[in-house]
Scaffold this motif. Structure first.
Motif, PDB file in Angstrom:
ATOM      1  N   GLU A  97       0.832  -1.210   0.000  1.00  0.00           N
ATOM      2  CA  GLU A  97       0.000   0.000   0.000  1.00  0.00           C
ATOM      3  C   GLU A  97       0.858   1.248   0.000  1.00  0.00           C
ATOM      4  OE1 GLU A  97      -3.419   0.562   2.933  1.00  0.00           O
ATOM      5  OE2 GLU A  97      -1.983   2.080   3.551  1.00  0.00           O
ATOM      6  N   ASP A 119      -0.542  -4.680   3.223  1.00  0.00           N
ATOM      7  CA  ASP A 119      -0.820  -3.379   3.838  1.00  0.00           C
ATOM      8  C   ASP A 119      -0.039  -3.393   5.136  1.00  0.00           C
ATOM      9  OD1 ASP A 119      -3.882  -1.767   5.102  1.00  0.00           O
ATOM     10  OD2 ASP A 119      -1.765  -1.205   5.160  1.00  0.00           O
ATOM     11  N   ASP A 122      -2.391  -1.154   8.857  1.00  0.00           N
ATOM     12  CA  ASP A 122      -3.787  -0.827   8.542  1.00  0.00           C
ATOM     13  C   ASP A 122      -4.415  -0.088   9.725  1.00  0.00           C
ATOM     14  OD1 ASP A 122      -6.416  -1.235   7.104  1.00  0.00           O
ATOM     15  OD2 ASP A 122      -6.807  -2.218   9.020  1.00  0.00           O
ATOM     16  N   GLY A 123      -5.145   0.989   9.390  1.00  0.00           N
ATOM     17  CA  GLY A 123      -5.788   1.759  10.452  1.00  0.00           C
ATOM     18  C   GLY A 123      -4.828   2.731  11.109  1.00  0.00           C
ATOM     19  N   ARG A 278      -8.699  -1.255  -0.547  1.00  0.00           N
ATOM     20  CA  ARG A 278      -7.918  -1.703  -1.686  1.00  0.00           C
ATOM     21  C   ARG A 278      -8.122  -3.211  -1.877  1.00  0.00           C
ATOM     22  NH1 ARG A 278      -5.423   3.022   0.693  1.00  0.00           N
ATOM     23  NH2 ARG A 278      -6.148   1.878   2.534  1.00  0.00           N
ATOM     24  N   GLU A 282      -6.163  -5.552   0.950  1.00  0.00           N
ATOM     25  CA  GLU A 282      -7.095  -5.441   2.079  1.00  0.00           C
ATOM     26  C   GLU A 282      -8.288  -6.376   1.856  1.00  0.00           C
ATOM     27  OE1 GLU A 282      -7.579  -1.074   1.892  1.00  0.00           O
ATOM     28  OE2 GLU A 282      -6.677  -0.938   3.874  1.00  0.00           O
TER      29      GLU A 282
END
Ligand code: AHG
Ligand code: MN
Ligand code: MN
Length: 336
Positions: A97, A119, A122-123, A278, A282
């Motif tokens: 990502e 990724d 994430d978050g 994505r 994801e």
């Protein structure tokens, strides 16, 4: 008589080896990738746990350290993963990502037959408020001829994945993965630095307790999506109301729903006409895990894992979770 001293403690390394033994033709390369990712997860967990300290330290420095710390943590996590896997001779390419283009394995390293998409964090917008964040990964097998990877090796539909997993850096650090033989969860014991099998054969309940959706976008959804969300809220009397739970970290929202049953929705909206999440690193990996645990995942019109990607960072609307609740979405979002 010698007492059986076999311990019930199963490390992820032991579990991966035992899983590999089920396939006599296995070369151990996929196992090696999973080991490397487990190591990278421990290193990222350390950085994530220290982020707060960086903030405190940052308070003595410039105001923007926290912001940089956030971006830094995305980049630090990205670099940790790349350095953990790039030299093992198992991969021919990666996609992250955090990087626009396909990441080739450096010339001085042997190339392998797998591709890793991830990724790294994430978050990440939640780091500074101490809310759980995660890492998501997906493994594909090279399909193009020759040693060098092509973009087409990364642009494969999700049903071609050979492994997928996520790490959640929450109250404990857990790694959850599948290689197509069920879903298995491991909890990090920081006192020994080992991921130990804690959730063998995870199954998602057929109907969900939790609805995870960012309701701020309600006015930007289509009318069928609004009607679907009203159904999940119990407003049309055709389904018991689900509890609202939205953390804003996909991995944390998904993990809670996997354990307790639920439906996560990130629909397309007028601001993000293709949705926000994505597809390759994801939606696909979590869809593979969810299906392996008995759940389902669609983009509103088709199964997520059937989508033929055309771009590395393409986005998709996303409805994932308990099978009965995804079936409601299929029924209500089906073109009239
Ligand atoms: P990332 O931090 O990797 O960019 O992912 C953030 C994603 C996902 O984790 C989460 O479900 C979603 O963004 C939340 O988006 P909204 O804040 O728009 O609800
Ligand atoms: Mn993400
Ligand atoms: Mn991210």
């Amino acid at each position: 008589m010698v007492k059986n001293t076999a311990t019930s403690v199963v490390t992820i390394e032991r579990y991966i080896i035992e899983q590999e033994r089920l396939y006599p033709e296995a070369t151990g390369e996929l196992s090696g990738i999973l080991y490397d990712l487990a190591l990278a997860s421990k290193m990222i967990a350390n950085k994530v746990r220290l982020a707060g300290l960086a903030d405190i330290l940052g308070a003595q420095g410039t105001d923007n350290v926290q912001g940089e710390a956030q971006q830094k943590l995305d980049v630090i996590s990205n670099d940790i993963i790349k350095k953990a896997v790039d030299h093992g001779g198992r991969l021919c390419a990666m996609a992250s990502e955090e990087e626009d283009d396909m990441i080739l394995i450096p010339d001085h390293f042997k190339r392998g037959k797998y591709c890793l998409l991830f990724d790294p964090l994430d978050g990440s917008s939640n780091i500074d408020v101490n809310v759980p964040v995660g890492t998501i990964f997906s493994v594909l097998k090279k399909t193009s001829p020759g040693v060098e990877a092509q973009l087409s090796d990364l642009l494969q539909p999700g049903y071609k994945q050979v492994a997928a997993g996520y790490v959640i850096y929450g109250s404990s650090t857990m790694l959850v993965y599948t290689t197509g033989q069920g879903v298995h969860g491991f909890t990090l014991d920081p006192s020994i630095g080992e991921f130990l099998l804690s959730h063998p054969d995870m199954r998602i309940p057929a109907s969900g307790r939790y609805l995870s959706v960012n309701e701020a976008y309600e006015q930007h959804w289509t009318e069928p999506v609004r009607a679907l969300i009203r159904r999940y809220r119990g407003m049309d009397g055709k389904r018991a109301a689900m509890n609202g739970r939205y953390i804003g970290s996909l991995v944390a929202d998904f993990h809670r729903n996997l354990l307790g049953g639920g439906l996560f929705a990130y629909p397309a909206n007028t601001k993000s006409p293709k949705g926000k999440l994505r597809l390759l690193y994801e939606c696909n990996p979590l869809a593979f895990i969810c299906e392996q645990a008995g759940g389902a995942a669609i983009d509103g019109t088709q199964r997520i894992l059937d989508i033929q990607p055309t771009e590395l960072h393409q986005r998709s609307p996303y409805f994932i979770g308990s099978k009965n609740d995804v079936d409601i979405a299929v029924e209500m979002l089906r073109a009239p």
